[in-house]
Scaffold this active site. Structure first.
Site, PDB file in Angstrom:
ATOM      1  N   LEU A 284       0.837  -1.202   0.000  1.00  0.00           N
ATOM      2  CA  LEU A 284       0.000   0.000   0.000  1.00  0.00           C
ATOM      3  C   LEU A 284       0.877   1.259   0.000  1.00  0.00           C
ATOM      4  O   LEU A 284       0.709   2.147  -0.840  1.00  0.00           O
ATOM      5  CB  LEU A 284      -0.915  -0.027   1.247  1.00  0.00           C
ATOM      6  CG  LEU A 284      -1.817   1.180   1.471  1.00  0.00           C
ATOM      7  CD1 LEU A 284      -2.848   1.309   0.351  1.00  0.00           C
ATOM      8  CD2 LEU A 284      -2.558   1.068   2.817  1.00  0.00           C
TER       9      LEU A 284
ATOM     10  N   SER B 274       0.825   7.610   5.651  1.00  0.00           N
ATOM     11  CA  SER B 274      -0.423   7.822   6.405  1.00  0.00           C
ATOM     12  C   SER B 274      -1.557   8.216   5.469  1.00  0.00           C
ATOM     13  O   SER B 274      -2.685   7.749   5.609  1.00  0.00           O
ATOM     14  CB  SER B 274      -0.216   8.937   7.438  1.00  0.00           C
ATOM     15  OG  SER B 274       0.811   8.582   8.318  1.00  0.00           O
TER      16      SER B 274
ATOM     17  N   GLY C 174      -8.178  -6.138  10.665  1.00  0.00           N
ATOM     18  CA  GLY C 174      -7.669  -7.386  11.246  1.00  0.00           C
ATOM     19  C   GLY C 174      -6.159  -7.336  11.414  1.00  0.00           C
ATOM     20  O   GLY C 174      -5.613  -7.830  12.404  1.00  0.00           O
TER      21      GLY C 174
ATOM     22  N   PHE D 233      13.453  -5.509  46.150  1.00  0.00           N
ATOM     23  CA  PHE D 233      13.287  -4.047  46.277  1.00  0.00           C
ATOM     24  C   PHE D 233      11.838  -3.697  45.919  1.00  0.00           C
ATOM     25  O   PHE D 233      11.384  -3.994  44.803  1.00  0.00           O
ATOM     26  CB  PHE D 233      14.237  -3.297  45.342  1.00  0.00           C
ATOM     27  CG  PHE D 233      15.683  -3.539  45.661  1.00  0.00           C
ATOM     28  CD1 PHE D 233      16.215  -3.119  46.877  1.00  0.00           C
ATOM     29  CD2 PHE D 233      16.516  -4.183  44.755  1.00  0.00           C
ATOM     30  CE1 PHE D 233      17.558  -3.349  47.178  1.00  0.00           C
ATOM     31  CE2 PHE D 233      17.850  -4.412  45.057  1.00  0.00           C
ATOM     32  CZ  PHE D 233      18.376  -4.003  46.268  1.00  0.00           C
TER      33      PHE D 233
ATOM     34  N   GLU E 236       1.041  -0.290   9.739  1.00  0.00           N
ATOM     35  CA  GLU E 236      -0.397  -0.575   9.600  1.00  0.00           C
ATOM     36  C   GLU E 236      -1.205   0.590  10.184  1.00  0.00           C
ATOM     37  O   GLU E 236      -2.245   0.412  10.808  1.00  0.00           O
ATOM     38  CB  GLU E 236      -0.741  -1.951  10.193  1.00  0.00           C
ATOM     39  CG  GLU E 236       0.064  -3.035   9.468  1.00  0.00           C
ATOM     40  CD  GLU E 236      -0.530  -4.426   9.482  1.00  0.00           C
ATOM     41  OE1 GLU E 236      -1.636  -4.620   9.977  1.00  0.00           O
ATOM     42  OE2 GLU E 236       0.161  -5.332   8.942  1.00  0.00           O
TER      43      GLU E 236
ATOM     44  N   ARG F 248     -12.352  10.821  14.754  1.00  0.00           N
ATOM     45  CA  ARG F 248     -13.276  11.080  13.638  1.00  0.00           C
ATOM     46  C   ARG F 248     -14.600  10.380  13.878  1.00  0.00           C
ATOM     47  O   ARG F 248     -15.662  10.943  13.669  1.00  0.00           O
ATOM     48  CB  ARG F 248     -12.689  10.543  12.337  1.00  0.00           C
ATOM     49  CG  ARG F 248     -12.038  11.622  11.511  1.00  0.00           C
ATOM     50  CD  ARG F 248     -11.747  11.059  10.131  1.00  0.00           C
ATOM     51  NE  ARG F 248     -10.740  11.870   9.485  1.00  0.00           N
ATOM     52  CZ  ARG F 248      -9.880  11.412   8.595  1.00  0.00           C
ATOM     53  NH1 ARG F 248      -9.879  10.147   8.253  1.00  0.00           N
ATOM     54  NH2 ARG F 248      -9.023  12.228   8.042  1.00  0.00           N
TER      55      ARG F 248
HETATM   56  C1  LIG Z   1       9.589  -2.074   8.976  1.00  0.00           C
HETATM   57  C2  LIG Z   1       8.413  -1.553   8.209  1.00  0.00           C
HETATM   58  C3  LIG Z   1       7.641  -2.438   7.472  1.00  0.00           C
HETATM   59  C4  LIG Z   1       6.557  -1.969   6.737  1.00  0.00           C
HETATM   60  N1  LIG Z   1       5.827  -2.856   5.986  1.00  0.00           N
HETATM   61  C5  LIG Z   1       4.886  -2.399   5.124  1.00  0.00           C
HETATM   62  C6  LIG Z   1       4.240  -3.287   4.219  1.00  0.00           C
HETATM   63  O1  LIG Z   1       4.491  -4.502   4.205  1.00  0.00           O
HETATM   64  N2  LIG Z   1       3.327  -2.768   3.352  1.00  0.00           N
HETATM   65  C7  LIG Z   1       3.009  -1.443   3.331  1.00  0.00           C
HETATM   66  O2  LIG Z   1       2.167  -1.053   2.529  1.00  0.00           O
HETATM   67  N3  LIG Z   1       3.617  -0.565   4.191  1.00  0.00           N
HETATM   68  C8  LIG Z   1       4.539  -1.009   5.080  1.00  0.00           C
HETATM   69  N4  LIG Z   1       5.175  -0.136   5.949  1.00  0.00           N
HETATM   70  C9  LIG Z   1       4.880   1.277   5.853  1.00  0.00           C
HETATM   71  C10 LIG Z   1       4.128   1.842   7.064  1.00  0.00           C
HETATM   72  O3  LIG Z   1       2.798   1.377   7.052  1.00  0.00           O
HETATM   73  C11 LIG Z   1       4.250   3.372   6.999  1.00  0.00           C
HETATM   74  O4  LIG Z   1       5.601   3.699   7.310  1.00  0.00           O
HETATM   75  C12 LIG Z   1       3.297   4.074   7.955  1.00  0.00           C
HETATM   76  O5  LIG Z   1       1.964   3.921   7.519  1.00  0.00           O
HETATM   77  C13 LIG Z   1       3.609   5.581   8.082  1.00  0.00           C
HETATM   78  O6  LIG Z   1       3.755   6.189   6.835  1.00  0.00           O
HETATM   79  P1  LIG Z   1       5.046   7.115   6.564  1.00  0.00           P
HETATM   80  O7  LIG Z   1       6.249   6.331   6.970  1.00  0.00           O
HETATM   81  O8  LIG Z   1       4.973   7.608   5.161  1.00  0.00           O
HETATM   82  O9  LIG Z   1       4.897   8.335   7.565  1.00  0.00           O
HETATM   83  P2  LIG Z   1       4.104   9.737   7.281  1.00  0.00           P
HETATM   84  O10 LIG Z   1       2.743   9.457   6.765  1.00  0.00           O
HETATM   85  O11 LIG Z   1       4.986  10.608   6.475  1.00  0.00           O
HETATM   86  O12 LIG Z   1       4.019  10.297   8.757  1.00  0.00           O
HETATM   87  C14 LIG Z   1       5.070  11.019   9.415  1.00  0.00           C
HETATM   88  C15 LIG Z   1       4.578  11.441  10.808  1.00  0.00           C
HETATM   89  O13 LIG Z   1       3.450  12.315  10.673  1.00  0.00           O
HETATM   90  C16 LIG Z   1       2.335  11.776  11.382  1.00  0.00           C
HETATM   91  N5  LIG Z   1       1.099  12.148  10.685  1.00  0.00           N
HETATM   92  C17 LIG Z   1       0.849  11.999   9.344  1.00  0.00           C
HETATM   93  N6  LIG Z   1      -0.386  12.449   9.059  1.00  0.00           N
HETATM   94  C18 LIG Z   1      -0.935  12.862  10.230  1.00  0.00           C
HETATM   95  C19 LIG Z   1      -2.188  13.437  10.603  1.00  0.00           C
HETATM   96  N7  LIG Z   1      -3.166  13.642   9.711  1.00  0.00           N
HETATM   97  N8  LIG Z   1      -2.388  13.779  11.906  1.00  0.00           N
HETATM   98  C20 LIG Z   1      -1.431  13.551  12.832  1.00  0.00           C
HETATM   99  N9  LIG Z   1      -0.220  13.005  12.545  1.00  0.00           N
HETATM  100  C21 LIG Z   1       0.018  12.667  11.265  1.00  0.00           C
HETATM  101  C22 LIG Z   1       2.590  10.293  11.437  1.00  0.00           C
HETATM  102  O14 LIG Z   1       1.886   9.678  12.499  1.00  0.00           O
HETATM  103  C23 LIG Z   1       4.097  10.254  11.621  1.00  0.00           C
HETATM  104  O15 LIG Z   1       4.407  10.444  12.971  1.00  0.00           O
HETATM  105  C24 LIG Z   1       6.230  -0.577   6.741  1.00  0.00           C
HETATM  106  C25 LIG Z   1       7.006   0.304   7.514  1.00  0.00           C
HETATM  107  C26 LIG Z   1       8.080  -0.169   8.242  1.00  0.00           C
HETATM  108  C27 LIG Z   1       8.898   0.814   9.038  1.00  0.00           C
END
Ligand SMILES: Cc1cc2nc3c(=O)[nH]c(=O)nc-3n(C[C@H](O)[C@H](O)[C@H](O)COP(=O)(O)OP(=O)(O)OC[C@H]3O[C@@H](n4cnc5c(N)ncnc54)[C@H](O)[C@@H]3O)c2cc1C
Length: 379
Positions: A124, A131, A239, A276, A362, A374
């Site tokens: 995804l 996000s 899930g 302790f 996730e 929301r």
């Molecule tokens: C080890 C690992 C494995 C992964 N495996 C998969 C996988 O198999 N498949 C897959 O599709 N993805 C995978 N991911 C991706 C993961 O789902 C994303 O990293 C995660 O959803 C966050 O997206 P981003 O890293 O782009 O952070 P961003 O979306 O750029 O967010 C950066 C920061 O801003 C915050 N933020 C963003 N929008 C808002 C908002 N509206 N309000 C408040 N705070 C906000 C976030 O919480 C975060 O703290 C994996 C990530 C890791 C690290």
């Protein structure tokens, strides 16, 4: 109201725990250093019915509930959170195909998914959208034979390792309604992978970008209907979030079990450190946190199994609460080990590194707050 597990559920938990202790835990550190999980492990797990936990039995699955699945992932994470979580992602793909795929699609993918002759990844996230997943840009153009994909998926667990990739791609307009779900098989023309990511935890799982460069996919690799892919992806995540929470819980429980044992053996100032009271109170807090997390997680799973209207909110609340609690407990257990907690041989630092990402993927725990609030203000 009955908070006890059934006899069958207790057997499921014990089976997964026993398998993990025997076949995963002894190798977990080696697999971490190798950066990969031997593929031979998967058919063994499939033989126990864990390749398609909530896939219908007619396609080779186990037809179990989401609550049952949390028991499996809690138990496996006690051996290694990274291995358990990898299996959870594969199962998320199976659940999506089983729930939304046509009869032909299910016949095509599910038997091999359930036997784990084919390992599945979920794609995804993209470099420019995590996000805000509905902003994804990977395009799938319709041709006479199927689809041609162009774009890049980021952070894919199992990237370059898995046999098939369940991909959310844009077939239509901007936004969630223009997204569809297609399966891309390893070896497809135009499919390639980025370099393996260097990570903090989940080291035994390969993680990489998945790239599509005029990648050709047959038309019948579409899951369900065009334009519905985002809702399928989000349903999969309800899930998935329970399983990621269960994995965090299992990891933290293991850390706490190790800590109780360690504190009875380690001496300071002439007595065992479990004498302790300040430290005894920490154990009491951690035990309370994990038991509360477990009860709340199982309630959320029960709501998802029953199709309750607020199941999505409960899955988000469970992920937020359980993964934060689990990380805090694991990190606290490291502290209670003193310097030894920082050494790999004691098994705690790996759990802390592994559990950190459960608060991020996730859907980050900030996004969980977004989903929860929301729903609160919309009713
Ligand atoms: C080890 C690992 C494995 C992964 N495996 C998969 C996988 O198999 N498949 C897959 O599709 N993805 C995978 N991911 C991706 C993961 O789902 C994303 O990293 C995660 O959803 C966050 O997206 P981003 O890293 O782009 O952070 P961003 O979306 O750029 O967010 C950066 C920061 O801003 C915050 N933020 C963003 N929008 C808002 C908002 N509206 N309000 C408040 N705070 C906000 C976030 O919480 C975060 O703290 C994996 C990530 C890791 C690290």
């Amino acid at each position: 109201m009955d908070f006890a597990l059934s006899e069958e559920q207790t057997l499921i938990f014990d089976m997964a725990k026993g398998f993990g202790e025997e076949n995963i835990a002894p190798h977990a550190q080696k697999w971490e250093s190798e950066g990969s999980i031997p593929k031979e492990l998967w058919p063994q797990l499939a033989e126990l019915g864990l390749g398609g936990i909530y896939v219908s039995e007619e396609y080779g699955g186990s037809g179990l509930s989401r609550l049952d699945a949390t028991l499996v992932f809690e138990a496996l994470a006690m051996a290694c959170p990274s291995v358990g979580s990898f299996l959870s992602i594969h199962n998320m793909c199976g659940g999506m195909i089983d729930k939304f795929g046509s009869e032909e699609t299910k016949q095509k993918w599910l038997p091999e998914l359930c036997s784990m002759n084919k390992v599945f990844s979920y794609c995804l996230t993209e470099p420019g959208s995590g996000s805000d997943a509905a902003a994804l840009k990977t395009r799938a153009e319709r041709t006479n034979d199927g689809y041609v994909l162009n774009g890049t998926k980021a952070f894919i667990s199992g990237g370059s390792y898995s046999d098939a990739y369940v991909c959310m791609v844009r077939t239509g307009e901007d936004g969630p309604k223009g997204i569809s779900t297609v399966v891309v098989e390893d070896g497809a023309d135009g499919l390639s992978f980025g370099a393996l990511e260097k990570k903090m935890g989940w080291l035994s799982q390969p993680t990489s970008q998945v790239q599509f460069d005029d990648c050709k996919v047959p038309a019948d690799n579409l899951i369900g209907e065009e334009g519905k892919g985002f809702s399928y992806a989000m349903a999969g995540l309800d899930g998935g979030r329970l399983n990621i929470s269960a994995g965090a819980l299992g990891g933290a429980q293991k850390a706490l079990d190790l800590t109780v044992q360690y504190m009875s053996e380690r001496k300071a100032f002439g007595k065992s450190i479990n004498q302790f009271q300040a430290l005894q109170f920490r154990l009491a807090e951690y035990e309370t946190k994990l038991q509360a997390a477990r009860t709340f997680l199982r309630q959320a799973a029960w709501k998802l199994d029953n199709g309750d209207h607020d199941a999505t909110k409960f899955c988000a609340m469970a992920k937020l609460m359980v993964t934060d609690a689990a990380f805090d407990v694991a990190n606290g257990c490291l502290q209670l080990h003193g310097g030894y907690g920082y050494l790999a041989d004691y098994g705690i630092e790996k759990i802390v590194r592994d559990l950190r990402v459960h608060q991020i993927l996730e859907g980050t725990n900030e996004i969980m707050r977004l989903i929860i609030s929301r729903q609160m203000i919309s009713t």
